[in-house]
Design an enzyme around this catalytic site. Sequence first.
Site, mmCIF file in Angstrom:
data_model
loop_
_atom_site.group_PDB
_atom_site.id
_atom_site.type_symbol
_atom_site.label_atom_id
_atom_site.label_comp_id
_atom_site.label_asym_id
_atom_site.label_seq_id
_atom_site.Cartn_x
_atom_site.Cartn_y
_atom_site.Cartn_z
ATOM 1 N N ASP A 9 102.352 38.921 32.062
ATOM 2 C CA ASP A 9 101.997 40.272 32.195
ATOM 3 C C ASP A 9 101.509 40.664 30.823
ATOM 4 O OD1 ASP A 9 101.724 42.670 33.484
ATOM 5 O OD2 ASP A 9 103.442 43.603 32.828
ATOM 6 N N THR A 41 107.699 41.910 41.644
ATOM 7 C CA THR A 41 106.160 42.035 41.348
ATOM 8 C C THR A 41 105.382 42.010 42.659
ATOM 9 O OG1 THR A 41 106.493 41.293 39.032
ATOM 10 C CG2 THR A 41 104.241 41.588 39.908
ATOM 11 N N HIS A 75 97.860 53.864 27.444
ATOM 12 C CA HIS A 75 99.459 53.368 28.120
ATOM 13 C C HIS A 75 100.333 53.184 26.872
ATOM 14 C CE1 HIS A 75 102.815 51.930 30.439
ATOM 15 N NE2 HIS A 75 102.449 50.804 29.953
ATOM 16 N N TYR A 107 115.546 45.357 25.871
ATOM 17 C CA TYR A 107 114.407 44.542 25.798
ATOM 18 C C TYR A 107 114.367 43.909 24.270
ATOM 19 C CZ TYR A 107 112.162 48.360 23.179
ATOM 20 O OH TYR A 107 111.788 49.595 22.459
ATOM 21 N N GLU A 129 98.424 47.586 37.988
ATOM 22 C CA GLU A 129 97.691 46.929 37.296
ATOM 23 C C GLU A 129 96.814 45.877 38.175
ATOM 24 O OE1 GLU A 129 100.326 44.271 35.010
ATOM 25 O OE2 GLU A 129 101.769 45.796 34.892
ATOM 26 N N GLU A 181 103.907 50.042 38.029
ATOM 27 C CA GLU A 181 102.883 49.766 36.945
ATOM 28 C C GLU A 181 101.577 49.483 37.814
ATOM 29 O OE1 GLU A 181 103.986 47.176 33.806
ATOM 30 O OE2 GLU A 181 105.076 48.725 32.782
ATOM 31 N N LYS A 231 112.196 43.861 34.658
ATOM 32 C CA LYS A 231 110.978 43.635 35.216
ATOM 33 C C LYS A 231 110.836 42.699 35.888
ATOM 34 C CE LYS A 231 107.589 45.058 33.451
ATOM 35 N NZ LYS A 231 106.665 45.964 33.829
ATOM 36 N N TYR A 265 99.635 43.968 28.186
ATOM 37 C CA TYR A 265 100.096 45.494 28.054
ATOM 38 C C TYR A 265 98.928 45.675 27.103
ATOM 39 C CZ TYR A 265 102.908 49.104 25.620
ATOM 40 O OH TYR A 265 103.828 50.074 25.019
ATOM 41 N N GLN A 322 115.300 48.368 31.065
ATOM 42 C CA GLN A 322 114.473 47.866 30.241
ATOM 43 C C GLN A 322 114.712 48.316 28.826
ATOM 44 O OE1 GLN A 322 110.301 48.445 31.221
ATOM 45 N NE2 GLN A 322 109.550 47.124 29.489
ATOM 46 N N ASP A 380 103.641 45.842 39.161
ATOM 47 C CA ASP A 380 104.767 45.409 38.599
ATOM 48 C C ASP A 380 106.031 46.515 38.273
ATOM 49 O OD1 ASP A 380 105.885 43.106 37.156
ATOM 50 O OD2 ASP A 380 105.406 43.675 35.152
ATOM 51 N N GLU A 431 104.771 57.735 32.521
ATOM 52 C CA GLU A 431 103.465 58.582 31.712
ATOM 53 C C GLU A 431 103.504 60.053 32.532
ATOM 54 O OE1 GLU A 431 100.300 55.899 29.969
ATOM 55 O OE2 GLU A 431 101.452 54.595 31.810
ATOM 56 N N ARG A 474 113.315 51.254 34.123
ATOM 57 C CA ARG A 474 112.990 51.775 32.833
ATOM 58 C C ARG A 474 114.427 51.870 31.895
ATOM 59 N NH1 ARG A 474 107.855 50.632 31.788
ATOM 60 N NH2 ARG A 474 106.287 51.704 33.359
ATOM 61 N N ARG A 525 109.143 56.253 21.090
ATOM 62 C CA ARG A 525 109.429 56.271 19.419
ATOM 63 C C ARG A 525 108.817 57.348 18.930
ATOM 64 N NH1 ARG A 525 107.195 51.477 21.267
ATOM 65 N NH2 ARG A 525 105.164 52.090 20.402
#
Length: 382
Positions: free
Chosen positions: A94, A224, A101, A211, A168, A166, A220, A96, A207, A200, A327, A204, A110
């Site tokens: 997968d 999927t 995004h 992570y 995708e 997600e 994750k 990114y 994760q 996917d 998001e 959250r 962050r």
Amino acid sequence: MTHLYGSFEPLGADGGARIGVRYGDQVLDLAAALEPDLGAEVMGPNLDRLLAARPHLWQCVFDAVAALEPSAEHLHPLDEVRLLMPFTVADYVDFYSSEHHARNLGRILRPGQPELPPNWKHLPVGYHGRAGTVVVSGTDVRRPSGQRRTPDGDVVHGPTTRLDIEAEVGFVVGVPSTLGEAVPLDGFRDHVFGLCLVNDWSARDVQAWEYQPLGPFLGKSFATSVGAWVTPLAALDAAWVAPPPREPALLPYLDDATAPPYGLDLRLEVRLNGHVVATPPFAQMYWTAAQQLAHLTVNGASLRSGDLYASGTVSGSEPGQRGSLIELTWNGTEPITLPDGTVRGFLDDGDEVVITATAPGPGGTRLDLGEVRGRIVASREG
């Protein structure tokens, strides 16, 4: 919709999995419909044998399907078949690759720091996932459990409270490569058979806690979902577009400035419980599928027939084009209201997510790329 290839099993006495091609609300038994020599090349329960063939054979099958005038005896109504996993997934990767995004997640997770990590515009960031938990569209997704950190700082174990999607696009590898040899940008069409839609799913909160420093793991790997239909690259001649401008300049193995346009003008649509919540545009993806493949193999990693690699969440520049709930709801702080008056920050048990997509086709038409569907069922830990 003769560009959609998959695997199906007729219900009732005429059972047995075989390759099918979508014809509106029917499925064509491909091996039975083709001339015997070519039909033998697509014999089997799924696309595995065709994937492992060479691009010349892919094109021969594609051309033959386009010219077919199918007999009623080879057609099965969709409501009288079971759609199956279209191919055996060998490995799963997968990426990114949406700048929108990645920037949104940087702002959310962050605040006050750079939106993108320092490597993001130099390489397609990705991780290796779990092939064994890739499931076909329509398979229920059980809410996963894992460790998470509460707002008070306690570390607990239990069902995720921030289950996300997600939206995708996945790319399906056909022809393998040799261990130790990289696949260049211009080898993309020599190895990739086609694309499918991917959701996917992401826990959250799990994760976020696990992570660092090695990346996604249990948050994750629980499921999927992939579409039951694969669209060959041969059907997408009208869909190729130039990707967005890149800055800074790319290293030679990723530099596609003089290459054919490897971006794709796909339009995705995400529905939650039947309500459209997002319309992500794939043409805005910063990294292309060809660059992803080049980077995936630049260290000499080999491809296997049936490898699946996905684009990462597809998000556009506008709020309504964001391909994940983290998001769309800004990490749950701006929940969305559905037509029935209920609100969602993340997914509730019983929610169903359906992702569809279209692409430009010949003569100004649009190609339907199928769907990927999944419904959330409660954790066994309740």
